[in-house]
Design an enzyme around this catalytic site. Structure first.
Site, PDB file in Angstrom:
ATOM      1  N   SER A 175      16.342  13.083 -40.556  1.00 63.42           N
ATOM      2  CA  SER A 175      17.047  13.173 -40.073  1.00 63.42           C
ATOM      3  C   SER A 175      18.659  14.084 -40.929  1.00 63.42           C
ATOM      4  O   SER A 175      18.786  13.078 -41.814  1.00 63.42           O
ATOM      5  CB  SER A 175      17.771  12.604 -39.087  1.00 63.42           C
ATOM      6  OG  SER A 175      19.222  13.452 -38.660  1.00 63.42           O
ATOM      7  N   TYR A 188      21.113   5.296 -34.953  1.00 63.47           N
ATOM      8  CA  TYR A 188      19.974   5.717 -35.377  1.00 63.47           C
ATOM      9  C   TYR A 188      20.169   6.505 -36.357  1.00 63.47           C
ATOM     10  O   TYR A 188      19.249   6.551 -37.333  1.00 63.47           O
ATOM     11  CB  TYR A 188      19.966   7.886 -34.260  1.00 63.47           C
ATOM     12  CG  TYR A 188      19.420   8.570 -34.237  1.00 63.47           C
ATOM     13  CD1 TYR A 188      18.282   8.670 -33.705  1.00 63.47           C
ATOM     14  CD2 TYR A 188      19.862   9.812 -35.189  1.00 63.47           C
ATOM     15  CE1 TYR A 188      17.209  10.100 -33.537  1.00 63.47           C
ATOM     16  CE2 TYR A 188      19.172  10.684 -35.856  1.00 63.47           C
ATOM     17  CZ  TYR A 188      17.487  10.992 -35.120  1.00 63.47           C
ATOM     18  OH  TYR A 188      17.493  12.046 -34.535  1.00 63.47           O
TER      19      TYR A 188
HETATM   20  P1  NAD Z   1      11.127  14.623 -28.405  1.00 61.68           P
HETATM   21  O1  NAD Z   1      12.030  13.911 -27.207  1.00 61.68           O
HETATM   22  O2  NAD Z   1      10.195  15.665 -28.146  1.00 61.68           O
HETATM   23  O3  NAD Z   1      10.126  13.726 -29.368  1.00 61.68           O
HETATM   24  C1  NAD Z   1      10.401  11.748 -29.354  1.00 61.68           C
HETATM   25  C2  NAD Z   1       9.083  11.309 -29.011  1.00 61.68           C
HETATM   26  O4  NAD Z   1       9.132  10.323 -29.362  1.00 61.68           O
HETATM   27  C3  NAD Z   1       9.108  12.029 -27.388  1.00 61.68           C
HETATM   28  O5  NAD Z   1       8.256  12.875 -26.984  1.00 61.68           O
HETATM   29  C4  NAD Z   1       7.816  10.296 -26.660  1.00 61.68           C
HETATM   30  O6  NAD Z   1       6.960  10.279 -26.461  1.00 61.68           O
HETATM   31  C5  NAD Z   1       8.274   9.405 -28.354  1.00 61.68           C
HETATM   32  N1  NAD Z   1       9.066   8.338 -28.541  1.00 61.68           N
HETATM   33  C6  NAD Z   1       9.985   7.729 -27.969  1.00 61.68           C
HETATM   34  N2  NAD Z   1       9.720   6.500 -28.183  1.00 61.68           N
HETATM   35  C7  NAD Z   1       8.337   5.697 -27.537  1.00 61.68           C
HETATM   36  C8  NAD Z   1       8.102   4.912 -27.754  1.00 61.68           C
HETATM   37  N3  NAD Z   1       8.773   3.482 -27.972  1.00 61.68           N
HETATM   38  N4  NAD Z   1       6.490   4.829 -27.995  1.00 61.68           N
HETATM   39  C9  NAD Z   1       6.010   5.437 -28.234  1.00 61.68           C
HETATM   40  N5  NAD Z   1       6.670   7.183 -28.220  1.00 61.68           N
HETATM   41  C10 NAD Z   1       7.979   6.723 -28.569  1.00 61.68           C
HETATM   42  O7  NAD Z   1      12.054  15.103 -29.404  1.00 61.68           O
HETATM   43  P2  NAD Z   1      12.592  15.326 -30.567  1.00 61.68           P
HETATM   44  O8  NAD Z   1      13.251  15.399 -31.298  1.00 61.68           O
HETATM   45  O9  NAD Z   1      11.071  16.385 -30.595  1.00 61.68           O
HETATM   46  O10 NAD Z   1      12.129  14.058 -31.826  1.00 61.68           O
HETATM   47  C11 NAD Z   1      11.077  13.924 -32.639  1.00 61.68           C
HETATM   48  C12 NAD Z   1      12.387  13.073 -34.141  1.00 61.68           C
HETATM   49  O11 NAD Z   1      12.561  14.400 -34.554  1.00 61.68           O
HETATM   50  C13 NAD Z   1      12.464  12.529 -33.244  1.00 61.68           C
HETATM   51  O12 NAD Z   1      12.253  11.420 -34.075  1.00 61.68           O
HETATM   52  C14 NAD Z   1      13.861  12.273 -33.871  1.00 61.68           C
HETATM   53  O13 NAD Z   1      14.616  11.670 -33.989  1.00 61.68           O
HETATM   54  C15 NAD Z   1      13.572  13.665 -34.562  1.00 61.68           C
HETATM   55  N6  NAD Z   1      14.842  14.274 -35.010  1.00 61.68           N
HETATM   56  C16 NAD Z   1      15.141  15.330 -34.258  1.00 61.68           C
HETATM   57  C17 NAD Z   1      16.253  16.036 -34.406  1.00 61.68           C
HETATM   58  C18 NAD Z   1      16.695  17.285 -33.101  1.00 61.68           C
HETATM   59  O14 NAD Z   1      17.339  18.108 -33.413  1.00 61.68           O
HETATM   60  N7  NAD Z   1      15.754  17.166 -32.143  1.00 61.68           N
HETATM   61  C19 NAD Z   1      16.834  16.606 -35.458  1.00 61.68           C
HETATM   62  C20 NAD Z   1      16.554  15.993 -36.752  1.00 61.68           C
HETATM   63  C21 NAD Z   1      15.350  14.388 -36.101  1.00 61.68           C
END
Ligand code: NAD
Ligand code: MG
Length: 281
Positions: A175, A188
């Site tokens: 991130s 986080y």
């Molecule tokens: P999202 O909610 O679509 O995806 C996160 C997924 O993690 C969920 O679908 C969930 O099923 C899974 N998850 C969470 N806890 C879990 C557990 N204990 N066991 C199994 N699965 C689990 O959201 P996203 O934004 O696509 O997130 C994906 C990645 O991107 C994450 O690592 C997040 O930190 C990172 N990220 C997101 C952003 C943003 O702005 N959306 C920015 C930087 C980083």
């Protein structure tokens, strides 16, 4: 104490993509696939929604079969499976909690049973709990954040490594907060810093084996994680140089590049998909 400007200091369920308005875009209509991942097998944690769904759909367009691991969002997972199958590729759904090392090992066993091998491991699942001050970071949320975001990278790599060979890849989702910090995601952002360093260390360990390890560090991307966490969604992403949040469809292609032959001389690196914010490595 002033009230938090953010929602989810307490434990909440993950956000649901099918309930989002507007819906995220997971692949651009302009995307042109060219068989870059033909017959590869990709394991994607958090592949049901958001960035993970975008990776799954791009990989299917590029000719890969997929296994997605998700916590509880059956409807989103089934939709991703449908999108993968629409490209005539297979999609194995594995539901469970990746904080449990036994479950992570079982996922790898199930992928082997289904496909016989694997080539790409995407450590993408993650969670966060907002807190405006260090004292608001509860021990429960602190543990959950580390147990979800960083421990499973060790579990999956340990389980998968004996089955990976030269040319295979591991890609981790970090991130922008790993590089520039965050005034509301202390725990986080710490896990994301750990993921970035894990990526460098593992890349160094595996370089001689020909297994490449890289990461993607997204900025603000329109996903269920965001909708389930933040109150002020109007402002989300407006403070980037591009002045807007990104779509998952703008992140997925970076994972295609890092998994494909096109990035054959790149390991231990991060691609920063963040709307123009300049950050260090
Ligand atoms: P999202 O909610 O679509 O995806 C996160 C997924 O993690 C969920 O679908 C969930 O099923 C899974 N998850 C969470 N806890 C879990 C557990 N204990 N066991 C199994 N699965 C689990 O959201 P996203 O934004 O696509 O997130 C994906 C990645 O991107 C994450 O690592 C997040 O930190 C990172 N990220 C997101 C952003 C943003 O702005 N959306 C920015 C930087 C980083
Ligand atoms: Mg989800």
């Amino acid at each position: 104490m002033k009230p938090s400007k953010f929602k989810n200091q307490k434990q909440e369920k993950p956000g649901i993509e099918s309930e989002m308005t507007p819906k995220p875009e997971y692949i651009s209509k302009k995307y042109k696939a060219s068989g870059k991942l033909k017959n590869k097998i990709a394991v994607i944690t958090g592949g049901d929604s958001g960035i993970g769904r975008s990776i799954a759909v791009h990989y299917a367009h590029e000719g890969a079969d997929i296994a997605i691991i998700y916590l509880s969002e059956n409807k989103d997972a089934k939709e991703t499976k449908k999108l993968v199958e629409a490209q005539n590729r297979k999609c194995l759904l594995l539901k469970g909690d990746i904080t449990d090392e036994k479950f992570c090992k079982k996922c790898i066993d199930d992928v082997l049973k289904e496909y016989g091998h694997m080539n790409i491991i995407i450590n993408n699942a993650g969670t966060h709990f907002n807190a405006d001050t260090p004292t608001e970071v509860t021990t429960e949320n602190l543990k959950k954040t580390f147990e979800t975001n960083i421990y499973p990278l060790f579990y999956f790599v340990k389980a998968a490594l004996p089955h990976l060979k030269k040319g295979d890849t591991i890609i981790n989702t970090s991130s922008v907060t790993a590089n520039r910090g965050s005034d509301h995601l202390l725990d986080y952002s710490s896990t994301k810093g750990a993921i970035s360093t894990f990526t460098k260390s593992l890349a160094t360990m595996l370089a001689k084996k020909g297994i490449r390890v890289n990461g993607v560090a997204p900025g603000p991307i329109w996903t269920p994680l965001i909708v389930s966490s933040f109150d002020d969604l109007e402002k989300f992403g407006k403070d980037t140089p591009m002045g807007r949040a990104g779509q998952p469809s703008e992140v997925g292609p970076a994972y295609v590049f890092l998994a494909s032959q096109d990035s054959s001389y790149i390991t231990g690196q991060m691609i920063h998909v963040n709307g123009g914010e300049i950050v260090g490595s």
